[in-house]
Design an enzyme around this catalytic site. Structure first.
Site, PDB file in Angstrom:
ATOM      1  N   ASP A  14     -34.204 -19.296  -7.392  1.00 52.85           N
ATOM      2  CA  ASP A  14     -35.285 -18.706  -6.617  1.00 52.85           C
ATOM      3  C   ASP A  14     -35.044 -17.322  -6.342  1.00 52.85           C
ATOM      4  O   ASP A  14     -33.923 -16.785  -6.526  1.00 52.85           O
ATOM      5  CB  ASP A  14     -35.667 -19.302  -5.203  1.00 52.85           C
ATOM      6  N   SER A  15     -36.003 -16.233  -6.223  1.00 53.85           N
ATOM      7  CA  SER A  15     -35.711 -15.013  -5.752  1.00 53.85           C
ATOM      8  C   SER A  15     -34.767 -14.833  -4.648  1.00 53.85           C
ATOM      9  O   SER A  15     -34.282 -13.692  -4.504  1.00 53.85           O
ATOM     10  CB  SER A  15     -37.081 -14.298  -5.648  1.00 53.85           C
ATOM     11  N   CYS A  77     -39.726 -21.363  -7.383  1.00 53.46           N
ATOM     12  CA  CYS A  77     -40.182 -20.101  -7.157  1.00 53.46           C
ATOM     13  C   CYS A  77     -41.630 -20.361  -7.606  1.00 53.46           C
ATOM     14  O   CYS A  77     -41.761 -20.414  -9.209  1.00 53.46           O
ATOM     15  CB  CYS A  77     -39.442 -18.883  -7.700  1.00 53.46           C
ATOM     16  N   ASN A  78     -42.681 -20.177  -6.999  1.00 51.90           N
ATOM     17  CA  ASN A  78     -44.080 -20.446  -7.657  1.00 51.90           C
ATOM     18  C   ASN A  78     -44.162 -19.111  -8.728  1.00 51.90           C
ATOM     19  O   ASN A  78     -44.914 -19.348  -9.759  1.00 51.90           O
ATOM     20  CB  ASN A  78     -44.942 -20.315  -6.707  1.00 51.90           C
ATOM     21  N   GLU A 156     -39.318 -14.230   5.882  1.00 53.85           N
ATOM     22  CA  GLU A 156     -37.937 -13.717   5.865  1.00 53.85           C
ATOM     23  C   GLU A 156     -37.426 -13.333   7.098  1.00 53.85           C
ATOM     24  O   GLU A 156     -36.227 -13.322   7.313  1.00 53.85           O
ATOM     25  CB  GLU A 156     -37.877 -12.538   4.572  1.00 53.85           C
ATOM     26  N   CYS A 188     -46.137 -20.701  -2.681  1.00 53.49           N
ATOM     27  CA  CYS A 188     -45.094 -20.044  -2.415  1.00 53.49           C
ATOM     28  C   CYS A 188     -43.893 -20.508  -1.954  1.00 53.49           C
ATOM     29  O   CYS A 188     -44.380 -21.251  -0.750  1.00 53.49           O
ATOM     30  CB  CYS A 188     -45.519 -18.539  -1.993  1.00 53.49           C
ATOM     31  N   HIS A 190     -41.643 -19.982   0.217  1.00 53.26           N
ATOM     32  CA  HIS A 190     -41.421 -19.332   1.363  1.00 53.26           C
ATOM     33  C   HIS A 190     -42.611 -19.741   2.382  1.00 53.26           C
ATOM     34  O   HIS A 190     -42.127 -20.148   3.806  1.00 53.26           O
ATOM     35  CB  HIS A 190     -41.781 -17.809   1.463  1.00 53.26           C
TER      36      HIS A 190
END
Lengths: 275, 275
Positions: A14-15, A77-78, A156, A188, A190
């Site tokens: 993922d990022s 990660c979408n 985050e 997403c 997150h």
């Protein structure tokens, strides 16, 4: 083609930290699997970048995992799943599982009124990744998409129960509520961090679809089908790699996963670029 | 050492669009200068990255400008200025001007009660860049620092007059108001985009210090002092380079600068890394 081996690890990238919501599901659903995770924390976020940049970064991330001899790669990660999946499948000769198709199937299995909402980054929404897949699987559903770019920095920063987060959620989600959707895809990785506030704003009648859960179910099915599920009782140590700030990642990951990380290491992304 | 030439361009770089607040000041104060701008939009933001990563990226950004034969480089990013300035000055044999010292001097010239607030990214605040510099210049002032990480995504998303932005600003700035500061350094080049809401929350008595304005004054002084100010009546075309999404940058930059960009081009950062 890499030699397929039941006991080989599963690669997940993922990022940044978002993919941990997928790791959590895999750890609980497939406890015998060994995981190698890579979070590209030096170049996070991906959702506001161009398709070509996301494809380039995703190839570098996958190359890192491929060299670790993983038996499959989960694109947790979408954004990457929505723009780079075909390209990754061309580049690497191992199975690559993304977020979009599992999430879309899962949403279709849950909706009753056929009105599905999708939220994600600018990139995922602009690429209409979910609406294309949903339409392809079932032409009759109505789909309403909305980019919610501020949800990533809020997640985050850990702003999960603040007034400002609720206000932002209300502004983003207002039009989806007006459309009377009964199912909302958290497009997403997150966003599951903000589940509570999103559920509160949408109301208890709306089913939230965590694309990570859906992907984990798909991985389970896939491994069972192809006979590659790890049946060893000896679980190897999981390995976590990031391109920046390993100590910050360790704190967030251990809090989020509720377990100590066996192995966390910073790698130099420039070395992968040059390799 | 590069050959110094009055008519050579000024190089300016930032992680993304934030440095445009500095460009705007330079364009109005030094209208004869030609500007070459680089925004590392593929790897934005820098403020949540480690010092070593920021130093590495800053060196690549500066190398790109150096090869364009600029007469000086303005580091239009407080994060880079706070962690990488010494390193950049060692690596490149041209003058390099950062944000911290000019901003600190300007704040000292404005405060009356000696209580100065500083807001910036996690990185700038954790490195105590401003408090160290302010203390060094004047040991008597009291300094109160606060990281406001969500201001960057809010500015990038253009959420400049939303209720949620005001709520977030109130939460971030509350403790600075309690400390009765009379001067507040906007220690991130993105923050001037949110000036109106920050001024409203702080109240009209508090002087906001735009570090970009301060740096532009420093550049003007410097060029006059060393005789390198461009006195040609023929102004060259400004050049803008980004590492991703040039069309998005063009829209934001033209709206922000109130002028059409002469030249905007995407460059491949991997080529700089490999060079």
């Amino acid at each position: 083609m890499q030699f397929f081996n039941k006991t080989a690890p599963i690669g997940i990238f993922d990022s940044g930290i978002g993919g941990l919501t997928v790791v959590k599901k895999i750890l609980s659903m497939l406890p015998n699997e060994k995981i190698i995770y890579f979070g590209d924390t030096a170049r996070v976020p991906y959702g506001s970048k161009s398709n070509s940049t996301v494809i380039e970064y995703a190839n570098q991330d996958a190359k890192f995992l491929y060299k670790k001899n993983v038996k499959l790669i989960i694109v947790a990660c979408n954004t990457v799943s929505s723009v780079a999946l075909d390209n990754l499948r061309e580049q690497f000769d191992i199975p690559i599982i993304g977020m979009i198709e599992p999430g879309a199937k899962y949403a279709l299995s849950k909706t009753k009124n056929g009105k599905i909402g999708v939220i994600g980054t600018h990139s995922t929404i602009n690429n209409q990744a979910y609406s294309k897949k949903l339409k392809q699987l079932n032409g009759d559903v109505e789909i309403f998409e909305k980019a919610c770019p501020l949800f990533v920095p809020l997640a985050e920063e850990g702003w999960i129960d603040r007034k400002a987060t609720k206000l932002i959620a209300e502004e983003y989600l207002e039009e989806l509520i007006e459309r009377e959707i009964d199912t909302l895809v958290l497009g997403c990785t997150h966003y599951p961090v903000l589940t509570e506030i999103i559920q509160k704003v949408m109301g208890p009648e709306v089913t939230l679809i965590d694309s990570g859960t859906a992907a984990a179910l798909e991985v389970e099915d896939y491994l069972n089908g192809i006979g590659l599920r790890n049946d060893s009782s000896q679980i190897g140590k999981h390995q976590y790699y990031v391109s920046d700030l390993p100590s910050k990642f360790k704190i967030i990951a251990e809090r989020f996963l509720g377990t100590t990380l066996d192995h966390i290491e910073k790698i130099d992304i420039d070395q992968i670029i040059k390799s």
